[in-house]
Design a protein around this motif. Structure first.
Motif, short mmCIF file in Angstrom:
data_model
loop_
_atom_site.label_atom_id
_atom_site.label_comp_id
_atom_site.label_asym_id
_atom_site.label_seq_id
_atom_site.Cartn_x
_atom_site.Cartn_y
_atom_site.Cartn_z
N PHE A 236 39.51 23.57 50.85
CA PHE A 236 40.49 24.65 50.85
C PHE A 236 41.14 24.75 52.23
N ALA A 237 40.30 24.69 53.26
CA ALA A 237 40.82 24.82 54.62
C ALA A 237 41.82 23.71 54.91
N THR A 238 41.48 22.50 54.49
CA THR A 238 42.37 21.38 54.76
C THR A 238 43.69 21.51 54.00
N LEU A 239 43.56 21.88 52.72
CA LEU A 239 44.77 21.99 51.90
C LEU A 239 45.69 23.09 52.40
N VAL A 240 45.09 24.24 52.73
CA VAL A 240 45.93 25.38 53.08
C VAL A 240 46.67 25.10 54.38
N SER A 241 46.06 24.30 55.25
CA SER A 241 46.74 24.04 56.52
C SER A 241 47.66 22.83 56.43
N MET B 62 44.60 20.12 42.25
CA MET B 62 44.93 20.55 43.60
C MET B 62 44.57 22.01 43.87
N SER B 63 44.10 22.73 42.87
CA SER B 63 43.86 24.15 43.07
C SER B 63 42.40 24.42 43.39
N VAL B 64 42.17 25.50 44.11
CA VAL B 64 40.82 25.89 44.49
C VAL B 64 40.63 27.36 44.17
N ASN B 65 39.51 27.68 43.53
CA ASN B 65 39.18 29.09 43.30
C ASN B 65 37.91 29.42 44.06
N ILE B 66 37.97 30.49 44.80
CA ILE B 66 36.79 30.87 45.58
C ILE B 66 36.34 32.26 45.16
#
Lengths: 388, 760
Positions: B403-408, B247-251
């Motif tokens: 990331f955008a979807t998860l964060v929102s 579930m994690s994202v690194n950018i």
């Protein structure tokens, strides 16, 4: 070896926790300790050894003694090397006692090399002298299993059938792939057994498994002695070895006194190759075929190659042929009758008692082992023989 | 043998059974009866897999309506293969005993890389390349193009499968990956898609964790699995980390740069299409107005672009107007990208929650929450419309959209940390945005919710109560099983002091201490002299290992060790490590003896078994705490404390101890195996550490083996190794730790068995 008690002395045995052993026994789930298993194995050996098997009576055994750095370890007193050599002396004596028509040779390995201490010979004296001398040698470097096995297997070829390795180190320094050598040994039908002084090493497990030998690791000095003594008894002959008749000579011992005018002092043939104390002697054993003189038996005649033995020698190894049958084991509860051992007269306390099938006398565990390992005849039967 | 487990007839394909296997099956049966979840700990090498399989298969046969499917999740491909082989043995036994034809279908599923039989595609080396290439041959629009233009290459295996494969069911049997490939080759069908299709009606499916836990994949592969399935997670001691990783994202800045080019490509393609085929874009627009319901039409082959777990209501909704047209969406992405770039241009660490981040983005660039939520789905649709074949290139923008979807979508359980540089290189600017999941239960929740029984099992799950807490579920059975032994074949020792009485510990304050390092060296030296064949030593981290080894070299300890054994070192390079491993095993095999220096949490500590002579002793230098200064960890600890009332220290110790147990457990892989387990840190002797070891290790850890000096360790070790070297045959085990059917049925044995399982 007489002063050695049953087990090593308490303070030498490391950190022994007797209360833990006790606890294990009671707790139930974990009760079978290693000692129990060992005891079972011992019993089994006794009962197994007396099947109808052919035993190789004329043995050619090479003993390889590790003399690497690890032999300086002091977990056997005073150190592993001294202890081993002492036991080896005992072994050599016992070996010739039980296998009078066999031969033995000794090899040491250290510093990645193998070195012949004594060549294959049927005379205990030479070996004992060499072993005594070896005590002073230093232990350096790593042993080489490959080199020492190679040293035995290649030159003497088909003659050797048994090798016993006393292996103290946990590492071996080999110049080539040892698994190839194991294959060769297997093809030559050489049986290799190993007695480990420290722990189970993989390569030895494979070596012994492939060549059909046994692999044991010592627990303490008395166990070491026990394991060594296992090799005194001749192993079953491999089925492929043919029954062959062997020509043997039974020379008579001629005693001549100084007063006898005809007697002339002469050299013994066995002094030909030994450097030490050559002497002229009067009497001796004369080969019935070529009349060569020897001072000691058994020996292989240098001139005609005949094996010279004396009749009592041969008779002594007979007990291997007519072994005492295993006693019947019955649990103590089921046994009815007087509760003392026929041999030691002690009270029967162990879990089970042992009954001789012939004379129906009962014995305790210790006596049972003693009778089968050492006496080779049942004291009960002897008594009844005499009285009848 | 045939067993009666609590009224259920179980076929067990071996003549002998371990008591704990019987006990394990009993517990498992109870769990299935209750239709609940279970946590079961049983040491490795005691036949967990076969117990699981035989019981569940028997259950399936007895109650075909209660349990329809077994989903067995394992970690690696070799493990998957091993499970299938056990299963094959079981099924052979069934056919032999019942003489009925096998009507079970069991298969393994893995990635395209392991299953592809297309001559060109399968030759590629990396998983990503295979996926990309496969996609470019099988995507729906490619196939549509192929219809009008036959020169457009497609994968003939997929075409063949698509034409007939779905109508003809795969015959019952056991299929491992190679069997599937063979079957595929024979029929000319694509084994990968065949397997993915076949899992829907298979009785047993064996695959990797990710197919269930990673929402991006799970949605595609495992969506239609029946509710009445039993799900087993084997080797599940790290399941929380797998959940979190999925579930994690690194950018990083590099991701953003690549994303930039992606956006440009998109823009160019859009303008080109607009000139040639404006109708297409209009069509897409109208579709988006209708909502996302169409979703599944051609999704099977367009795998990467599926969205992370979107709540169902979103799929019903229409895509918001602001990103509905292609140009607007690209513009939107550009803005989002610029915003992220701006956020990465910082010189200090920023940590914020998802709502904070959303508020900030609204203030700065006027991006609303709603369009962000649809970002992943919108991008997927766009890429399909634009008919971009080589999807692998678009991984960067896909990542950003996820990331955008998860964060929102999630306001809780996540944190955003922006670091200007890595902790270890504080001078080199390398900004990273971590969007880090702190709650493993988010990823696994759908699994617990959907399936009637989920079994979590491993050799090391102690302390058992923590898993239900961090994964947020209610198990009906929680049990730990010990190993019944005919002889005590494991010897855990805690070494706390050197011969000079200096405490031995990897505690931060003393780890650079000269005396500690020297004592560690002496310990290894002494052990190398008494332990035969292989020793595996674990350090807490690569850096610590490098420091210590360098120091040993200077002190000449290394040279002394090398007189006894060869030394091999695990490095971060996978190829180098596997080379070292190979040589290590060779040295163990031919009697030279070897030491492998490796790192807890590394590759060696997790996946590689050191059976028999490959590992006669394991030495754990220090307590393998995770790097506690990391901000991600700190955030997670805080979250655990607030949400689950787990204290930081408890969790850290739990985590360290499970890794330590994993490491030392490498040496014992069965009842005939034996090995020393040396914990070289005085902190292990404390009750809070010791108590967190698995029961089967704790049981053998007596008071006499705590806080030893090196000398005492050598004595105990020597004694143990000699004891273990005594001949040990199967008969010695019989009746104690190995049972025949009759022995199993005796009264007092059943009583003993009842004691094996300890309910937590």
């Amino acid at each position: 070896m007489d002063e050695e008690p049953e087990r090593a002395k308490r303070w030498e045995g490391g950190y022994e926790r007797t209360w833990e052993v006790l606890k294990e026994d009671e707790s139930g789930s974990l009760k079978a300790s290693v000692e129990d298993i060992l005891f079972q194995a011992k019993r089994k050996r006794v009962s197994e050894g007396h099947g109808q098997v052919r035993l190789g009576m004329m043995r050619h055994l090479f003993v390889i003694i590790d003399s690497s750095r690890s032999m300086e370890d002091q977990d056997l007193r005073p150190n592993r090397l001294t202890s081993t050599l002492k036991l080896m002396e005992f072994f050599v004596e016992e070996y010739f006692d039980q296998n009078p028509i066999s031969q033995i040779g000794i090899i040491t390995t250290k510093n990645k090399r193998a070195e012949k201490l004594t060549d294959l010979a049927g005379n205990p004296k030479k070996h004992l002298a060499a072993l005594k001398k070896a005590v002073d040698s230093t232990c350096v470097g790593e042993p080489s299993l490959y080199n020492s096995l190679n040293c035995v297997a290649l030159p003497s070829g088909t003659e050797i059938k048994e090798i016993l390795v006393i292996f103290s180190s946990l590492t071996t320094c080999d110049p080539a792939n040892i698994y190839e050598l194991i294959k060769t040994l297997n093809a030559l039908k050489i049986r290799v057994s190993v007695i480990g002084l420290s722990a189970e090493v993989r390569v030895c497990t494979i070596l012994t498994r492939e060549t059909g030998g046994s692999y044991n690791v010592i627990l303490d000095e008395s166990h070491f002695k026990e394991l060594l003594m296992l090799h005194v008894k001749p192993p079953p002959a491999s089925s492929s070895s043919e029954c062959s008749l062997i020509r043997m000579g039974f020379p008579q011992h001629v005693i001549a006194s100084m007063s006898d005018q005809d007697a002339k002092p002469s050299f013994s043939m066995s002094h030909l190759d030994s450097t030490g104390e050559p002497g002229l002697t009067l009497g001796g054993y004369y080969c019935p075929q070529c009349r060569a003189k020897y001072t000691e038996l058994p020996v292989e005649c240098k001139v005609c190659g005949l094996t010279l033995v004396s009749a009592p020698h041969l008779a002594r190894s007979f007990h291997h042929l007519f072994p005492l049958e295993a006693f019947q084991e019955t649990p103590l509860e089921e046994y009815e009758g007087e509760r003392f051992c026929e041999a030691c007269q002690g009270e029967l306390k162990d879990k089970s008692v042992f009954t001789c099938l012939a004379c129906k006398k009962v014995f305790c565990v210790e006596c049972d082992l003693f009778i089968h390992d050492t006496l080779h005849c049942c004291p009960g039967c002897m008594q009844t023989d005499r009285t009848s | 043998m045939k067993l009666n487990i609590d009224g259920l007839l179980v076929y067990f394909p071996y003549d002998y059974i371990y008591p704990e296997q019987y006990s394990y099956m009993l517990e498992l049966k109870r769990t299935l009866d209750a239709k609940g979840h279970g946590v079961l700990e049983m040491p490795s090498g005691t036949g967990k897999t076969i117990s699981l399989l035989s019981l569940i298969v028997a259950y399936q046969k007895a109650y075909p309506l209660e349990v329809t499917k077994l989903v067995y999740c394992s970690r690696t491909v070799p493990e998957i293969e091993k499970v299938v082989e056990e299963l094959r043995k079981l099924m052979d036994y069934y056919t032999k005993q019942t003489e009925a034809k096998n009507d079970f279908l069991a298969l393994a599923l893995s990635s395209r890389k392991n299953l592809c039989i297309h001559p060109e595609v399968s030759a590629l080396r990396f998983g990503k390349e295979v996926d990309g290439k496969c996609h470019s041959l099988t995507a729906s629009y490619i196939r549509a193009q192929h219809h009008s233009n036959p020169s457009q290459p497609v994968c003939q295996f997929y075409e063949e499968f698509d034409a007939v494969g779905r109508q003809v069911p795969i015959p019952p049997g056991i299929y491992n990956l190679d069997d599937l490939k063979d079957f595929g080759r024979r029929k000319g069908w694509c084994p990968y898609f065949l397997a993915r299709y076949a899992i829907l009606h298979a009785n047993i499916v064996v695959y990797s964790y990710h197919y269930l836990l990673d929402p991006k994949i799970a949605d595609l592969v495992s969506k239609e699995l029946a509710k009445k399935s039993v799900v087993v997670f084997d080797e599940a001691h790290n399941i929380d980390n797998v959940c979190i990783d999925s579930m994690s994202v690194n950018i990083t800045r590099r991701t953003l740069d690549r994303c930039q080019t992606n956006v440009e490509t998109l823009q160019n393609t859009i303008s080109r299409i607009k000139e040639t085929d404006a109708a297409k874009l209009r069509e897409e627009y109208s579709r988006l107005v209708e909502g996302l319901k169409e979703a599944n039409v051609a999704r099977e082959t367009d795998m990467y672009l599926s969205n992370p777990v979107l709540p169902d209501e979103i799929l019903q909704e229409a895509v918001p107007g602001s990103i509905r047209t292609a140009e607007h969406f690209v513009g939107f992405m550009k803005r989002f990208l610029e915003y992220l770039k701006a956020r990465l241009r910082i010189h200090h660490v920023v940590q914020e929650s998802a709502p904070q981040f959303l508020k900030d983005i609204y203030e700065k660039v006027c991006i609303d929450r709603k369009p962000l939520r649809f970002c992943a789905e919108r991008l997927r649709s766009l890429l399909r419309t634009l008919e971009i074949a080589d999807i692998a290139d678009f991984s960067a923008i896909t990542l950003i959209s996820h990331f955008a979807t998860l964060v929102s979508t999630y306001s809780k359980g996540f944190t955003i940390i922006i670091e200007p540089f890595e902790d270890r290189t504080p001078t080199i600017a390398n900004p990273v945005l971590h969007f880090s999941c702190m709650d493993p239960s988010i990823a696994i929740k759908p699994v617990f919710g959907r399936f009637q029984s989920v079994i979590i099992t491993s050799g090391t799950l102690s302390p058992l109560d923590i898993y239900p807490r961090i994964l947020d579920f209610r198990p009906v059975t929680v049990a730990s099983f010990t190993m019944t032994l005919a002889r005590t074949c494991l010897c855990p020792l805690i070494v706390g002091r050197g011969n000079d009485q200096v405490a031995m510990t990897s505690k931060f304050e003393t780890r650079e201490d000269f005396a500690v390092i020297r004592n560690y060296g002496n310990l290894l030296l002494e052990m190398s002299a008494i332990v035969p064949d292989g020793i595996v030593a674990f350090f807490t981290s690569y850096i610590y290992m490098e420091n210590i080894v360098a120091s040993w070299y200077e002190q000449g300890i290394l040279e002394n060790i090398q007189r006894n054994k060869l030394i091999f070192i695990e490095t971060q390079d996978a190829a180098e490590t596997s080379m070292a491993l190979e040589k290590y095993q060779e040295a163990c095999e031919n009697g030279r003896g070897a030491i492998l220096l490796s790192v807890a949490r590394g590759k060696v500590s997790e996946g590689i078994d050191f059976v028999h002579h490959y590992g006669r002793a394991v030495i754990m230098f220090g307590v393998p705490y995770v790097y506690t200064q990391s901000r991600i960890l700190k955030a997670r600890l805080e979250y655990l404390r607030d949400q689950f009332q787990i204290r930081e220290n408890d969790f850290l110790t739990f985590d360290a101890m499970r890794h330590a147990a994993q490491c030392v457990g490498r040496a014992i892989r069965g009842k005939t195996d034996y090995g020393l387990m040396i914990f070289a840190d005085k902190r292990y002797a404390r009750a809070d550490k010791r108590g967190k070891l698995p029961r089967w290790i704790q049981e053998h850890l007596t008071d006499g083996s705590l806080n030893l000096t090196i000398d005492e360790t050598v004595q105990l070790g020597k004694h143990f190794l000699r004891q273990m070297a005594q001949p040990f045959r199967q008969e010695d085990q019989l009746g104690l730790s190995l049972l025949t059917l009759e022995q199993l049925q005796s009264e007092d044995m059943l009583q003993k068995i009842a004691q094996i399982a300890q309910q937590a």
